[in-house]
Enzyme design. Structure first.
Site, PDB file in Angstrom:
ATOM      1  N   TYR A 128      14.651 -13.372  -9.269  1.00  0.00           N
ATOM      2  CA  TYR A 128      15.109 -12.454 -10.316  1.00  0.00           C
ATOM      3  C   TYR A 128      16.324 -13.120 -10.941  1.00  0.00           C
ATOM      4  CZ  TYR A 128      12.416  -8.394  -8.599  1.00  0.00           C
ATOM      5  OH  TYR A 128      11.426  -7.522  -8.247  1.00  0.00           O
ATOM      6  N   THR A 154       9.821 -13.709 -11.490  1.00  0.00           N
ATOM      7  CA  THR A 154       9.250 -12.380 -11.778  1.00  0.00           C
ATOM      8  C   THR A 154       9.763 -11.891 -13.121  1.00  0.00           C
ATOM      9  OG1 THR A 154       9.018 -11.872  -9.447  1.00  0.00           O
ATOM     10  CG2 THR A 154       9.096  -9.988 -10.945  1.00  0.00           C
ATOM     11  N   LYS A 250       5.384 -14.665 -12.462  1.00  0.00           N
ATOM     12  CA  LYS A 250       4.775 -13.480 -11.830  1.00  0.00           C
ATOM     13  C   LYS A 250       5.037 -12.241 -12.685  1.00  0.00           C
ATOM     14  CE  LYS A 250       4.887 -10.718  -7.593  1.00  0.00           C
ATOM     15  NZ  LYS A 250       5.570  -9.473  -7.989  1.00  0.00           N
ATOM     16  N   HIS A 274       3.219  -5.435 -10.834  1.00  0.00           N
ATOM     17  CA  HIS A 274       4.215  -5.141  -9.801  1.00  0.00           C
ATOM     18  C   HIS A 274       3.716  -4.015  -8.889  1.00  0.00           C
ATOM     19  CE1 HIS A 274       8.476  -6.468  -9.205  1.00  0.00           C
ATOM     20  NE2 HIS A 274       8.504  -5.425  -8.391  1.00  0.00           N
TER      21      HIS A 274
HETATM   22  C1  FNR Z   1       7.394  -5.231  -4.439  1.00  0.00           C
HETATM   23  N1  FNR Z   1       7.142  -6.223  -5.396  1.00  0.00           N
HETATM   24  C2  FNR Z   1       8.119  -7.161  -5.680  1.00  0.00           C
HETATM   25  N2  FNR Z   1       7.846  -8.200  -6.509  1.00  0.00           N
HETATM   26  C3  FNR Z   1       8.784  -9.154  -6.762  1.00  0.00           C
HETATM   27  O1  FNR Z   1       8.498 -10.091  -7.521  1.00  0.00           O
HETATM   28  N3  FNR Z   1      10.016  -9.065  -6.179  1.00  0.00           N
HETATM   29  C4  FNR Z   1      10.363  -8.052  -5.335  1.00  0.00           C
HETATM   30  O2  FNR Z   1      11.479  -8.015  -4.813  1.00  0.00           O
HETATM   31  C5  FNR Z   1       9.400  -7.040  -5.094  1.00  0.00           C
HETATM   32  N4  FNR Z   1       9.687  -5.978  -4.283  1.00  0.00           N
HETATM   33  C6  FNR Z   1       8.697  -5.111  -3.887  1.00  0.00           C
HETATM   34  C7  FNR Z   1       8.962  -4.148  -2.924  1.00  0.00           C
HETATM   35  C8  FNR Z   1       7.947  -3.328  -2.465  1.00  0.00           C
HETATM   36  C9  FNR Z   1       8.227  -2.311  -1.399  1.00  0.00           C
HETATM   37  C10 FNR Z   1       6.633  -3.458  -2.994  1.00  0.00           C
HETATM   38  C11 FNR Z   1       5.487  -2.602  -2.499  1.00  0.00           C
HETATM   39  C12 FNR Z   1       6.373  -4.387  -3.976  1.00  0.00           C
HETATM   40  C13 FNR Z   1       5.801  -6.362  -5.989  1.00  0.00           C
HETATM   41  C14 FNR Z   1       4.886  -7.209  -5.107  1.00  0.00           C
HETATM   42  O3  FNR Z   1       5.289  -8.561  -5.081  1.00  0.00           O
HETATM   43  C15 FNR Z   1       3.434  -7.178  -5.609  1.00  0.00           C
HETATM   44  O4  FNR Z   1       3.393  -7.545  -6.969  1.00  0.00           O
HETATM   45  C16 FNR Z   1       2.765  -5.811  -5.436  1.00  0.00           C
HETATM   46  O5  FNR Z   1       3.232  -5.169  -4.285  1.00  0.00           O
HETATM   47  C17 FNR Z   1       1.259  -5.977  -5.350  1.00  0.00           C
HETATM   48  O6  FNR Z   1       0.635  -4.746  -5.206  1.00  0.00           O
HETATM   49  P1  FNR Z   1       0.149  -4.143  -3.785  1.00  0.00           P
HETATM   50  O7  FNR Z   1      -0.519  -5.248  -3.018  1.00  0.00           O
HETATM   51  O8  FNR Z   1       1.380  -3.665  -3.108  1.00  0.00           O
HETATM   52  O9  FNR Z   1      -0.754  -3.027  -4.185  1.00  0.00           O
END
Ligand code: FNR
Length: 382
Positions: A128, A154, A250, A274
């Site tokens: 980030y 991201t 991403k 996300h």
């Molecule tokens: C995330 N995701 C996420 N993505 C990212 O790039 N940085 C991050 O810090 C986070 N933090 C995060 C926390 C939690 C609790 C979740 C559930 C998700 C998004 C993650 O990388 C991913 O894109 C999604 O979770 C994919 O969907 P599913 O598999 O959870 O349905």
């Protein structure tokens, strides 16, 4: 071992206070993006071939040039320490034992050096970018010297998604103690004990990089306040200058943006909303996948995430052209539901389900799956 990923979800729901479970499980606003991510897999059916010799079954592949035991990566998730102490270390170990790459979040609650020290598997860093670019630069320098080989930028979080459940649960930042919150915590003494024993989760990487703040809620709040809203495609060139490894974007959600990413010469993209946590009513990544993979799949690695809960979901994404899926919630359900062993169990379940699906489909190599293996379910009963 429990039967399925969703059994681990049920277990996680019991073990976590509501504020932590909803943070893990929930989506933005009314949950439409989240529901569609999951439903999109259910809208596809397989086209099996019988009487094919399925004695051998090969799931292994390469992602960004690295070996993976199946087309899956443990994706980046922040604030994991809310689910288990040293969560990132446990998740990375589980990924590596399963032969899968692990992506550490900028908002991780373990130091990237600690995660590196925990094992020798493939490690990638999710980035980030905050307004003070020195924070990102410092993170990248540390990651590169610790052997992280790819950077996942991201791009779908210029601002934090609107999550009603977090407001309802008092998970607003900074955290405000309320009667409801205290009751919730009192009902989960095991979780409270683990958090107290572990000293409470900290956004350690950012604390080191920015010399920041005291507690996790203030740190997370600062991270979201200080996100660089002015980030644009031109900044990919800045990343290229600062990062010698592979670069993945991403959070791509359309073919038009996927083309822009290719024009910037990145090594891969993750089609992602996300996990339905950011823009409500965002495009569903699985639905965008076929056109993006058809046009760009030869030039860069097209990854996808959102809604993967079964090994058969991985097979469907691979058939539609994904080089791999990212797993977000699934391993977290394992960790939160059954502790460190649970994360590995979830990965083993997904692998066994994928292998089972392939054999029942009459295919023996994951690389041989193509669009002929799936089709949209016919709506004759609708
Ligand atoms: C995330 N995701 C996420 N993505 C990212 O790039 N940085 C991050 O810090 C986070 N933090 C995060 C926390 C939690 C609790 C979740 C559930 C998700 C998004 C993650 O990388 C991913 O894109 C999604 O979770 C994919 O969907 P599913 O598999 O959870 O349905």
């Amino acid at each position: 071992m429990l039967p399925s990923v969703m059994d681990y979800r049920a277990q996680a729901r019991k073990r976590l206070p509501r504020l932590a479970f909803d943070y893990l499980d929930g989506g933005a606003e009314d949950g439409a993006s989240l529901r569609r991510n999951v439903a999109a897999f259910g809208a596809l059916e397989f086209v099996p071939e019988v009487l094919a010799d399925v004695t051998d079954c090969q799931l292994q592949t390469t992602v960004l040039g690295a070996a993976a035991a199946m087309p899956a990566i443990v994706g980046p998730t922040g604030l994991n320490g809310l689910f288990w102490p040293d969560a990132d270390v446990h998740l990375a170990r589980a990924a590596h034992r399963a032969g899968l790459p692990f992506v550490l979040s900028t908002a991780s609650t373990s130091l990237l050096e600690e995660v590196r020290a925990a094992g020798a598997g493939e490690l990638w860093l999710q980035l980030y970018v905050q307004r003070d670019r020195r924070i990102a630069e410092h993170l990248m320098d540390r990651a590169w010297s610790s052997g992280y080989t790819a950077l996942f930028l991201t791009v779908d979080v210029p601002v934090h998604g609107n999550r009603d459940h977090d407001k309802r649960n008092g998970f607003q930042l900074p955290l405000r103690p309320s009667g409801r919150l205290l009751l919730d915590l009192a009902a989960h003494p095991g979780w409270c004990w683990r958090m107290l024993r572990g000293g409470g989760p900290q956004l350690k990487n950012l604390a080191v990089s920015s010399n920041a703040r005291e507690n996790i809620t203030e740190q997370a709040s600062a991270l979201s306040r200080q996100m660089d809203l002015a980030l644009t495609w031109d900044d990919i060139d800045w990343l290229r200058r600062r990062w010698r490894g592979r670069i993945v974007i991403k959070g791509i959600q359309t073919l038009a943006d996927a083309r822009r990413a290719k024009a910037r010469g990145v090594d891969g993209i993750v089609l992602s909303n996300h996990g339905g946590r950011q823009l409500e009513c965002a495009p569903c990544p699985l639905e965008v996948l076929p056109e993006v993979a058809a046009e760009l799949g030869q030039s860069l690695d097209v990854l996808v995430d959102g809604g993967v809960r079964r090994g058969s979901d991985i097979a469907k994404a691979a058939a539609l052209g994904a080089r791999a899926v990212l797993l977000g919630r699934a391993p977290l359900y394992g960790l939160a539901g059954r502790g460190p062993g649970g994360a590995g169990e979830v990965l083993a379940i997904l692998r066994a389900e994928l292998e089972n699906t392939l054999r029942l489909l009459g295919r023996t190599r994951i690389g041989a799956l193509d669009a002929t293996a799936v089709r949209r379910r016919r709506a004759i009963f609708d």
